[in-house]
Design an enzyme around this catalytic site. Structure first.
Site, PDB file in Angstrom:
ATOM      1  N   CYS A 371       0.682  -1.083  -0.083  1.00  0.00           N
ATOM      2  CA  CYS A 371       0.179  -0.067   0.087  1.00  0.00           C
ATOM      3  C   CYS A 371       1.250   1.249  -0.011  1.00  0.00           C
ATOM      4  O   CYS A 371       1.770   1.208  -0.756  1.00  0.00           O
ATOM      5  CB  CYS A 371      -0.916   0.099   1.160  1.00  0.00           C
ATOM      6  SG  CYS A 371      -0.097  -0.455   2.835  1.00  0.00           S
ATOM      7  N   ARG A 377      -2.973  -1.247   5.543  1.00  0.00           N
ATOM      8  CA  ARG A 377      -3.992  -1.746   4.412  1.00  0.00           C
ATOM      9  C   ARG A 377      -3.355  -3.241   3.891  1.00  0.00           C
ATOM     10  O   ARG A 377      -3.739  -4.068   4.074  1.00  0.00           O
ATOM     11  CB  ARG A 377      -3.991  -0.998   3.280  1.00  0.00           C
ATOM     12  CG  ARG A 377      -5.017   0.100   3.492  1.00  0.00           C
ATOM     13  CD  ARG A 377      -4.945   1.263   2.420  1.00  0.00           C
ATOM     14  NE  ARG A 377      -3.512   2.038   2.555  1.00  0.00           N
ATOM     15  CZ  ARG A 377      -3.548   3.105   2.070  1.00  0.00           C
ATOM     16  NH1 ARG A 377      -4.352   3.698   0.745  1.00  0.00           N
ATOM     17  NH2 ARG A 377      -2.382   3.895   1.959  1.00  0.00           N
ATOM     18  N   SER A 378      -1.923  -3.254   3.664  1.00  0.00           N
ATOM     19  CA  SER A 378      -1.405  -4.630   3.437  1.00  0.00           C
ATOM     20  C   SER A 378      -1.472  -5.603   4.352  1.00  0.00           C
ATOM     21  O   SER A 378      -1.667  -6.657   4.379  1.00  0.00           O
ATOM     22  CB  SER A 378       0.086  -4.078   3.229  1.00  0.00           C
ATOM     23  OG  SER A 378       0.395  -3.490   2.085  1.00  0.00           O
TER      24      SER A 378
END
Ligand SMILES: *[C@@H]1O[C@H](CO)[C@@H](O)[C@H](O)[C@H]1NC(C)=O
Ligand SMILES: *[C@H]1O[C@H](CO)[C@@H](O)[C@H](O)[C@H]1NC(C)=O
Length: 441
Positions: A371, A377-378
Site C-alpha cells: 500500500c 492496508r497490506s
C-alpha cells in the site's frame, strides 16, 4: 399296478398317474431335502431383506443428522441477525445497515445491483433479495466462492464471531492487547543506516533486520541490498507466502522491480490509490503505455482491465535485459481503500481477493502486497487472506489475533487501526457465510 402300490404305500388317494423315466422318480425320495432347501432360501431372503432395511435405516439416520447440523448452522446464521433483543447484535445490524446505506447512496446505476452485501441482506429489514440477485446483470462477474472448509470449522468461526458480537468490549480488549504486543527480535539497524534512511517512506514502518528482503547488491543500481519490504511466512519458513512492501518511491522503483524479478513474483497486489487529498501514497512505478526501463528491468504494459469502480487489473511483460529472460506479471490494483481506513464494503475486497487467488493458483512464489507504508492496508489484506487460506486448507483452530501477532513478528505495524482489525473479522465472517451458502444444502 403302480397306482395301487403307491396308494398303499402313501395312504393317499391317486386320481391320475402317469409314466416317466426312472431318474425323475428320484424326486419323491428327495422331497424332504427340497423342503430344507426352500427353508434355507426363505431364511436367506429374510436376511437380505433385513440387511437392506438396516442399510436404509442407517442412511436415513445419517441424512437426518447431517440435515439437522446444516439446520443448526443456518439457525445460528439467522439468529446472528434476528435476535433483536441483544444490543451487540443490534449494533452489528446497524453497522451492516450503514454499509448498505453507504453503498446504495453512492451507486444508483444498475451495475451495482449485484453488490448486495450478503450478511447485511440477511439482517436488513427490507425485502429479502431473491437468490438470483447474486448473479443479476452486471458488467463484471463475481468470482464464485470456492473452499474445502468443513462444516465444523464454519461452526467454530461463527461462534467466534458471535462471541465478539455479544461481548461489546471483547474487540476493544483484544485490540488493546494487540497494541501492547512487542515483537522480538525487533532490531531495524539496516533500515536506519544513513544510506538507507531515504528509502523509507515512514519512520515507523521499516523492515526488521532478521526479516527483510535482501536484494542482490551486485545487480542493484546503487550496490545496496536494502529495500523496505518484509517476507511474510505462513507456516513454511523457507517459502514466504507474501512480501509486504512499501509503495515504491521515485528513488526505489528500480529496487522494487529488482525485488519482483529476484523473488520470482508474478502477482502484485496494490491496495492504495497513487495519491489521497494531494498526499502522495505511492509512485507510479509502471508505464502508462508502452514500456519503461528501470535499471536493467524493462516493463511493458500489455493490458489494463477495469473490473469495477473498486479495482482494475494490469498485465505487464517484464524483461531482464542482462539475461534476456522474460516473465508476465499481473498487478491487481484496489482503488478505493484509503490510508488508515477500511474499504467501503467487504464484498468488493473479497471478490478482489478471489480474483487475485484465481490468478495465483498453483504457484509457489510470494505475492507482493503493498500500500503506502506496507503495513496498515497490506497487513489487513494479508491477515484476511492468510486466515481464509488456513480455513480452506482445513485448519481446525483459527485464532485471528494470534495470526496478527505472527504477522507483526515479521513486519511492524501490520493492521493499523481497530477498524481495520474489525473489518478483517467481518470479512472473514462474511466469506465463511458465503462458503456455507454455497455448500450443497
Ligand atoms: C540478448 O538479446 C540481444 C539482442 O537480441 C543480444 O544482442 C544479446 O546478446 C542477448 N543477451 C544474452 C545474454 O543472451
Ligand atoms: C525515509 O525516506 C523519506 C523520503 O525519502 C524521508 O522523508 C523520511 O524521513 C525517511 N525516513 C526516516 C526514518 O528518516
Amino acid at each position: 399296478d403302480n397306482k395301487e402300490k403307491l396308494e398303499k404305500a402313501t395312504g393317499l388317494k391317486m386320481l391320475q398317474i402317469g409314466m416317466g423315466e426312472k431318474s425323475k422318480l428320484q424326486f419323491l425320495p428327495h422331497h424332504a431335502g427340497g423342503e430344507e432347501d426352500a427353508t434355507k432360501f426363505i431364511i436367506l431372503t429374510l436376511l437380505s431383506i433385513a440387511c437392506i432395511f438396516g442399510i436404509l435405516v442407517a442412511s436415513g439416520v445419517i441424512y437426518c443428522l447431517r440435515h439437522s447440523s446444516h439446520h443448526k448452522l443456518k439457525e445460528k446464521l439467522t439468529s446472528l441477525g434476528s435476535d433483536s433483543g441483544s444490543d451487540a447484535t443490534a449494533a452489528y445490524q446497524e453497522l451492516c445497515r450503514q454499509r448498505m446505506a453507504v453503498k446504495s447512496s453512492d451507486h444508483s446505476e444498475p451495475l451495482h445491483t449485484s453488490r448486495i452485501n450478503s450478511i447485511s441482506s440477511q439482517f436488513s429489514d427490507g425485502p429479502i433479495p431473491s437468490p438470483s440477485a447474486r448473479s443479476s446483470t452486471s458488467s463484471w462477474c463475481e468470482e464464485p466462492v470456492q473452499s474445502n472448509m468443513d462444516i465444523s470449522t464454519g461452526h467454530m468461526i461463527l461462534s467466534y464471531m458471535e462471541d465478539h458480537l455479544k461481548n461489546k468490549n471483547r474487540l476493544e480488549k483484544e485490540w488493546e492487547a494487540l497494541c501492547t504486543y512487542q515483537a522480538e527480535p525487533s532490531a531495524t539497524t539496516v533500515a536506519h543506516k544513513e544510506e538507507n534512511i531515504q528509502k523509507n517512506r515512514s519512520q515507523d514502518v521499516v523492515a526488521y533486520d532478521h526479516c527483510r528482503i535482501c536484494l542482490k547488491a551486485e545487480n542493484s543500481h546503487d550496490n545496496s541490498d536494502y529495500i523496505n519490504a518484509s517476507p511474510i511466512m505462513d507456516h513454511d519458513p523457507r517459502n514466504p507466502a507474501y512480501i509486504a512492501a512499501q509503495g515504491p518511491l521515485p528513488s526505489t522503483v528500480t529496487d522494487f522491480w529488482q525485488m519482483v524479478w529476484e523473488n520470482g513474483c508474478v502477482v502484485i497486489v496494490m491496495l492504495t490509490p497513487l495519491a489521497e487529498n494531494g498526499v502522495k501514497q505511492c509512485y507510479h512505478y509502471w508505464p502508462d503505455e508502452g514500456s519503461n526501463l528501470y535499471h536493467i528491468y524493462e516493463v511493458n504494459l500489455v493490458s489494463e482491465h477495469i473490473w469495477c469502480e473498486d479495482f482494475l487489473v494490469r498485465s505487464f511483460y517484464l524483461k531482464n535485459l542482462q539475461t534476456n529472460e522474460t516473465r508476465t506479471v499481473t498487478q491487481f490494483h484496489f482503488l478505493t481503500w484509503h490510508d488508515q481506513k477500511v474499504p467501503g464494503s467487504t464484498r468488493s475486497l473479497l471478490d478482489f481477493r478471489r480474483k487475485v487467488n484465481k490468478c495465483y493458483r498453483g504457484r509457489s512464489c510470494p505475492v507482493i502486497v503493498h500500500c503506502s507504508d506496507g503495513a496498515g492496508r497490506s497487513g489487513t489484506y494479508i491477515l484476511i487472506d492468510m486466515v481464509l487460506n488456513k480455513m480452506a486448507k482445513g485448519a481446525k483452530e483459527i485464532d485471528i489475533a494470534a495470526t496478527l501477532e505472527h504477522l507483526r513478528d515479521q513486519r511492524p505495524g501490520m493492521v493499523q487501526t481497530k477498524e481495520q482489525f474489525e473489518f478483517a473479522l467481518t470479512a472473514v465472517a462474511e466469506e465463511v457465510n458465503a462458503i456455507l451458502k454455497a455448500l450443497p444444502q
